[in-house]
Design an enzyme around this catalytic site. Structure first.
Site, PDB file in Angstrom:
ATOM      1  N   ALA A   1      10.032  -4.880 -32.585  1.00 56.82           N
ATOM      2  CA  ALA A   1       8.725  -4.751 -33.236  1.00 56.82           C
ATOM      3  C   ALA A   1       7.554  -4.770 -32.256  1.00 56.82           C
ATOM      4  O   ALA A   1       6.643  -3.955 -32.341  1.00 56.82           O
ATOM      5  CB  ALA A   1       8.579  -5.871 -34.260  1.00 56.82           C
ATOM      6  N   ARG A   2       7.590  -5.694 -31.320  1.00 54.71           N
ATOM      7  CA  ARG A   2       6.415  -5.920 -30.463  1.00 54.71           C
ATOM      8  C   ARG A   2       6.238  -4.882 -29.367  1.00 54.71           C
ATOM      9  O   ARG A   2       5.205  -4.861 -28.697  1.00 54.71           O
ATOM     10  CB  ARG A   2       6.537  -7.288 -29.811  1.00 54.71           C
ATOM     11  N   GLU A   3       7.214  -4.019 -29.187  1.00 57.07           N
ATOM     12  CA  GLU A   3       7.181  -3.068 -28.062  1.00 57.07           C
ATOM     13  C   GLU A   3       6.458  -1.796 -28.496  1.00 57.07           C
ATOM     14  O   GLU A   3       7.047  -0.722 -28.592  1.00 57.07           O
ATOM     15  CB  GLU A   3       8.621  -2.813 -27.591  1.00 57.07           C
TER      16      GLU A   3
ATOM     17  N   ASN B   1      18.834  -4.668 -31.704  1.00 57.60           N
ATOM     18  CA  ASN B   1      19.571  -4.191 -30.531  1.00 57.60           C
ATOM     19  C   ASN B   1      20.721  -5.122 -30.127  1.00 57.60           C
ATOM     20  O   ASN B   1      21.188  -5.083 -28.992  1.00 57.60           O
ATOM     21  CB  ASN B   1      18.614  -3.971 -29.353  1.00 57.60           C
ATOM     22  N   ARG B   2      21.165  -5.928 -31.073  1.00 57.41           N
ATOM     23  CA  ARG B   2      22.410  -6.684 -30.929  1.00 57.41           C
ATOM     24  C   ARG B   2      23.305  -6.451 -32.141  1.00 57.41           C
ATOM     25  O   ARG B   2      24.332  -7.083 -32.283  1.00 57.41           O
ATOM     26  CB  ARG B   2      22.143  -8.196 -30.808  1.00 57.41           C
TER      27      ARG B   2
ATOM     28  N   HIS C   1      12.224   1.315 -25.224  1.00 62.11           N
ATOM     29  CA  HIS C   1      11.866  -0.102 -25.325  1.00 62.11           C
ATOM     30  C   HIS C   1      10.771  -0.384 -24.307  1.00 62.11           C
ATOM     31  O   HIS C   1      10.360   0.477 -23.546  1.00 62.11           O
ATOM     32  CB  HIS C   1      13.091  -0.979 -25.013  1.00 62.11           C
ATOM     33  N   SER C   2      10.316  -1.631 -24.268  1.00 61.73           N
ATOM     34  CA  SER C   2       9.469  -2.093 -23.172  1.00 61.73           C
ATOM     35  C   SER C   2       9.754  -3.577 -22.984  1.00 61.73           C
ATOM     36  O   SER C   2      10.289  -4.218 -23.889  1.00 61.73           O
ATOM     37  CB  SER C   2       7.980  -1.859 -23.465  1.00 61.73           C
ATOM     38  N   TYR C   3       9.417  -4.169 -21.880  1.00 64.19           N
ATOM     39  CA  TYR C   3       8.797  -3.563 -20.731  1.00 64.19           C
ATOM     40  C   TYR C   3       9.661  -3.835 -19.502  1.00 64.19           C
ATOM     41  O   TYR C   3      10.569  -4.654 -19.572  1.00 64.19           O
ATOM     42  CB  TYR C   3       7.374  -4.152 -20.513  1.00 64.19           C
TER      43      TYR C   3
ATOM     44  N   TYR D   1      20.298  -8.191 -17.804  1.00 59.92           N
ATOM     45  CA  TYR D   1      21.133  -9.291 -18.292  1.00 59.92           C
ATOM     46  C   TYR D   1      22.161  -8.674 -19.221  1.00 59.92           C
ATOM     47  O   TYR D   1      22.022  -7.515 -19.621  1.00 59.92           O
ATOM     48  CB  TYR D   1      20.298 -10.341 -19.034  1.00 59.92           C
TER      49      TYR D   1
END
Ligand code: 0X9
Ligand code: ZN
Length: 317
Positions: free
Chosen positions: A52-54, A154-155, A207-209, A259
């Site tokens: 959401a925040r990207e 995304n999981r 995606h970001s960042y 990661y």
């Protein structure tokens, strides 16, 4: 965003289509803009807004959709159309889904509007919501009885679901969901992509960042046999991108340079759906503004990212 997608469709009304692939948890349309509806050409799939925040993801997605729509329009009339641009719009159908997680996006937007009109303690408590990441689903009761909303989209994919780099705790930012494809948004996306996977030549999730082109895998630090070829194409993209205004991207597998992350879209596309050229872009910046990238960056990021994508698609064998 929906209005803008419709304007883009109208730039090539005979060759474009908007498909509603499903509904979000809260009932919003999941809209896919297709520029090129041949039905048999290879497809370039670009999505954004999974987290959401990207916000730069949806914006960059739509910026690139505009570039493709414009190129298609100019190449089909007698507008300026060089050979490479013609190749891009005539060889491929381009599919754009700028908002994979519209509920989360709206939730992160709503709180910005709220906090600019009033600053009471309640909205201050909500200020973190600009940084909402997950979906907004409600089925997730933690063992201690608290309900935390949303899963990490995304999981949530059926690709080593629930393994390293994902959480079983509903209150975690990387909560994998109750089961794979538990999130309506991911079920819709995977259902759609599955029907066209054999045609999808390249799959890109924005995606970001961090300014990284991420290659498979996310779930393990092993790399697939195709890695060198994916890297070759990514290098072409990074060079073309850098030539615009000097922005540097790193290239690597998620598990190695970022990661471990299991159940991601790009692992699902690569491993489960056999789409070889599967990438996750971490768009700018590298952490100065982070997720809260200023609006002035939309056009320059769109421009350089488009240069990168163009070069990558042109580099396909
Ligand atoms: O953690 C993620 O989902 C991605 N980073 S983000 O900061 N945008 O949340 C990276 C996922 C990378 N893994 C794969 N694409 N395999
Ligand atoms: Zn993300």
């Amino acid at each position: 965003m929906f209005n803008f997608l419709e304007q883009l469709r109208l730039m090539n009304p005979a060759d474009s289509e908007i498909e509603i692939t499903g509904k979000s948890f809260e009932g919003r349309d999941l809209r896919l803009l297709k520029i090129g509806i041949s039905g048999d050409k290879p497809i370039i799939w670009i999505d954004g807004g999974t987290h959401a925040r990207e916000w730069i993801g949806p914006a960059t997605n739509m910026y690139m959709a505009y570039q493709v729509a414009l190129a298609k329009q100019q190449c089909s009339k007698d507008g300026p159309c060089d050979a490479e641009t013609r190749h891009l719009v005539e060889t491929y159908d381009w599919y754009f889904q700028p908002s994979v997680n519209p509920d989360g996006y709206e939730f992160s937007q709503k709180n910005v509007r709220k906090s600019s009109s009033s600053h009471n303690s309640l909205t201050m408590n909500c200020s973190q919501d600009r940084l909402w990441r997950k979906t907004r689903s409600e089925s997730n009761i933690a063992p201690w009885g608290v309900m935390c909303r949303g899963a990490d989209p995304n999981r949530n994919y059926k690709a080593n679901w629930g393994k390293d780099g994902s959480s079983g705790n509903p209150c975690s930012q990387t909560y994998a969901g109750t089961h794979y494809h538990s999130e309506a948004e991911i079920l819709a996306l995977t259902n759609k992509v599955s029907t066209i996977a054999d045609r999808i030549r390249m799959f890109i999730s924005l995606h970001s960042y961090s300014q990284i082109f991420l290659l498979p895998y996310g779930y393990t630090d092993e790399i697939p046999p195709e890695y060198d070829e994916l890297e070759r194409v990514a290098i072409q993209g990074a060079e073309a991108l850098k030539a615009r205004r000097g922005t540097e991207y790193r290239i690597g597998s998620s598990a190695r340079i970022l990661y471990a992350a299991s159940g991601t879209a790009s692992d699902w596309a690569f491993e489960t759906s056999k789409i070889k050229y599967s990438y996750t872009f971490e768009l700018p910046d590298t952490g100065d503004k982070g997720f809260v990238l200023p609006a002035e960056e939309i056009r320059p990021v769109g421009d350089e990212t488009w240069a990168g994508v163009r070069a990558m698609v042109l580099a396909l064998p």
